[in-house]
Design an enzyme around this catalytic site. Structure first.
Site, PDB file in Angstrom:
ATOM      1  N   LYS A 114       0.940  -1.304  -0.039  1.00  0.00           N
ATOM      2  CA  LYS A 114      -0.217   0.000   0.067  1.00  0.00           C
ATOM      3  C   LYS A 114       0.853   1.214   0.083  1.00  0.00           C
ATOM      4  CE  LYS A 114      -4.316  -1.458   1.767  1.00  0.00           C
ATOM      5  NZ  LYS A 114      -5.443  -1.491   2.577  1.00  0.00           N
ATOM      6  N   LYS A 197      -3.707 -11.141  -7.026  1.00  0.00           N
ATOM      7  CA  LYS A 197      -4.807 -11.072  -6.283  1.00  0.00           C
ATOM      8  C   LYS A 197      -6.062 -10.273  -6.736  1.00  0.00           C
ATOM      9  CE  LYS A 197      -5.712  -8.572  -2.372  1.00  0.00           C
ATOM     10  NZ  LYS A 197      -5.509  -8.138  -1.053  1.00  0.00           N
ATOM     11  N   LYS A 200     -10.358  -4.676  -5.209  1.00  0.00           N
ATOM     12  CA  LYS A 200     -11.036  -3.878  -5.754  1.00  0.00           C
ATOM     13  C   LYS A 200     -10.388  -2.644  -6.244  1.00  0.00           C
ATOM     14  CE  LYS A 200     -12.037  -3.397  -0.840  1.00  0.00           C
ATOM     15  NZ  LYS A 200     -13.095  -3.598  -0.111  1.00  0.00           N
TER      16      LYS A 200
HETATM   17  P1  TYM Z   1     -10.593  -6.103   3.310  1.00  0.00           P
HETATM   18  O1  TYM Z   1     -11.897  -5.215   3.224  1.00  0.00           O
HETATM   19  O2  TYM Z   1      -9.551  -5.633   2.483  1.00  0.00           O
HETATM   20  O3  TYM Z   1     -11.153  -7.363   3.017  1.00  0.00           O
HETATM   21  C1  TYM Z   1     -12.007  -8.286   3.434  1.00  0.00           C
HETATM   22  C2  TYM Z   1     -11.876  -9.825   3.391  1.00  0.00           C
HETATM   23  O4  TYM Z   1     -11.737 -10.231   2.109  1.00  0.00           O
HETATM   24  C3  TYM Z   1     -10.477 -11.036   2.052  1.00  0.00           C
HETATM   25  N1  TYM Z   1     -10.249 -10.818   0.484  1.00  0.00           N
HETATM   26  C4  TYM Z   1     -10.005 -12.109  -0.052  1.00  0.00           C
HETATM   27  N2  TYM Z   1     -10.141 -13.139  -0.217  1.00  0.00           N
HETATM   28  C5  TYM Z   1     -10.021 -14.125  -1.241  1.00  0.00           C
HETATM   29  N3  TYM Z   1      -9.303 -13.520  -2.560  1.00  0.00           N
HETATM   30  C6  TYM Z   1      -9.290 -12.273  -2.567  1.00  0.00           C
HETATM   31  N4  TYM Z   1      -9.024 -11.921  -3.722  1.00  0.00           N
HETATM   32  C7  TYM Z   1      -9.609 -11.318  -1.406  1.00  0.00           C
HETATM   33  N5  TYM Z   1      -9.562  -9.917  -1.469  1.00  0.00           N
HETATM   34  C8  TYM Z   1      -9.832  -9.878   0.035  1.00  0.00           C
HETATM   35  C9  TYM Z   1      -9.718 -10.563   2.828  1.00  0.00           C
HETATM   36  O5  TYM Z   1      -8.898 -11.370   3.331  1.00  0.00           O
HETATM   37  C10 TYM Z   1     -10.766 -10.278   4.007  1.00  0.00           C
HETATM   38  O6  TYM Z   1     -10.901 -11.193   5.149  1.00  0.00           O
HETATM   39  N6  TYM Z   1      -7.796  -5.981   7.451  1.00  0.00           N
HETATM   40  C11 TYM Z   1      -9.020  -6.412   6.850  1.00  0.00           C
HETATM   41  C12 TYM Z   1     -10.453  -5.911   7.374  1.00  0.00           C
HETATM   42  C13 TYM Z   1     -10.418  -6.206   9.068  1.00  0.00           C
HETATM   43  C14 TYM Z   1     -10.468  -7.151   9.785  1.00  0.00           C
HETATM   44  C15 TYM Z   1     -10.294  -6.914  10.844  1.00  0.00           C
HETATM   45  C16 TYM Z   1     -10.564  -8.684   9.432  1.00  0.00           C
HETATM   46  C17 TYM Z   1     -10.348  -5.107   9.829  1.00  0.00           C
HETATM   47  N7  TYM Z   1     -10.283  -5.591  11.050  1.00  0.00           N
HETATM   48  C18 TYM Z   1     -10.315  -8.014  12.017  1.00  0.00           C
HETATM   49  C19 TYM Z   1     -10.496  -9.615  10.519  1.00  0.00           C
HETATM   50  C20 TYM Z   1     -10.405  -9.027  11.749  1.00  0.00           C
HETATM   51  C21 TYM Z   1      -9.266  -6.565   5.289  1.00  0.00           C
HETATM   52  O7  TYM Z   1      -8.408  -6.928   4.655  1.00  0.00           O
HETATM   53  O8  TYM Z   1     -10.187  -6.245   4.952  1.00  0.00           O
END
Ligand code: TYM
Length: 333
Positions: A114, A197, A200
């Protein structure tokens, strides 16, 4: 009655939600809601670590809450809330910051990625992101955390911080286990470049399918998906594009890779890609309709969030006051 184990996870309201988010995370949130006591958050505090347009952030927060419910998360069974509504997340982050080393944060893969992508806005929040995430999880004494494979490193840091705190101040936090799907669903790849990966924030919108894409868009993106040389629909390391589509197809139809291989034996990539597009579009249609219906009932969504905030705050406060006592904050003995 035996108390169920607690489970926590969250998704950022930072724009479109992709089918990667759905397959890697949200679909499991739904599947696990009977087995665990589930707490799910809209992670708006995390979202602002990259620049957000305020009006869009507000809108995306409400939309994500509606999407959670439309995907099948039952607000009567689970706690659904918005992270910024529960101040304990920031409060615990401060305490955990005092046992976290800068080196641990600067070597996080997501921070490095990032920082490269948002070179004009490498802020302290971006670096501290995993500590806030640890606070989210540890406040609820979560035993399990369903996430995609990309979050594994953050979960490892969460475990390290929990163990470090427990060792320094005596047993306080449950040490959580990541709950990552087995197989390729844990990491859905870009349709435009299966070595990356699905995300979005991809500059190429053909790389990802969002949960709000209409039928034609979904089918067009699947038809355009980069596949590999040859024409055999087979799960294989040397066929990353096709293997990714098999994972997506499986997630939306429940079919195993072997069943899919059999179904498309003797047929080419064209037939297969069309079938994937149709399966995804068929699955998204009812979710989109339910989400649209929920968004018309803002009163209901606000009430769900309010209830979630109250329950989440109660649990979080309990952990936080324990932490404050352990670190020596005077609490009016
Ligand atoms: P975020 O919003 O980026 O992603 C949300 C979830 O989607 C999963 N993910 C995927 N899984 C499979 N293939 C993909 N291409 C893919 N892209 C995203 C992410 O692994 C995630 O599970 N940091 C977290 C949000 C968060 C969180 C937490 C999660 C904040 N606090 C506490 C668990 C526990 C995140 O990446 O969000």
């Amino acid at each position: 009655m035996e108390e169920k184990r607690k489970l926590f996870s969250a998704v950022q309201p930072s724009g479109a939600v992709t089918i990667g988010n759905y397959i890697g995370a949200i679909k499991n949130f739904v599947a696990l809601q009977d087995e665990f006591d589930c707490i799910y958050a809209v992670a708006d505090l995390h979202a602002i670590t990259v620049r957000q347009e305020p009006a869009a952030l507000r809108k995306n927060t409400l939309e994500l809450m509606a999407l959670f419910i439309a995907c099948g998360i039952d607000p009567e069974k689970c706690v659904l809330f918005v992270q910024s509504h529960v101040p304990a997340h920031c409060e615990l982050t401060w305490v955990l910051n005092t046992i976290t080393y800068p080196g641990e944060l600067s070597r996080m893969t997501q921070f490095k990625d990032k920082s490269a992508k948002h070179a004009e806005n490498v802020n302290m929040g971006l670096m501290d992101y995993p500590v806030l995430m640890a606070s989210d999880i540890l406040l609820y004494q979560a035993a399990a955390v369903p996430v995609g494979a990309d979050q594994k490193q953050h979960l490892e840091l969460t475990r390290d911080l929990a163990i470090r705190f427990n060792n320094r101040y005596s047993d306080t936090f449950t040490v959580p286990e990541p709950y990552i799907m087995k197989g390729s669903g844990a990491k859905i790849m870009s349709l435009a470049d299966p070595s990356r990966k699905m995300s979005k924030s991809d500059d190429n919108p053909n790389g990802f399918i969002t949960m709000s894409d209409d039928r034609d868009t979904v089918i067009r993106k699947c038809k355009r998906a980069v596949t590999d040389s040859g024409n055999e629909v087979r799960l294989s390391e040397d066929k990353p594009g096709v293997s990714n589509l098999i994972a997506i197809y499986g997630a939306f139809t429940g079919k195993s890779a072997q069943e899919t291989e059999k179904q498309f034996e003797g047929k080419g990539y064209g037939d297969f890609k069309l079938a994937v597009g149709e399966a995804v579009a068929d699955a998204l249609a009812p979710i989109q309709a339910e989400k649209a219906r929920l968004l018309k009932d803002k009163g209901y969504l606000n009430e769900v969030m309010k209830r979630g905030e109250e329950t989440a705050s109660r649990i979080a406060r309990k952990t936080l006051s324990k932490v404050y006592r352990k670190v020596g904050f005077y609490q009016g003995e």
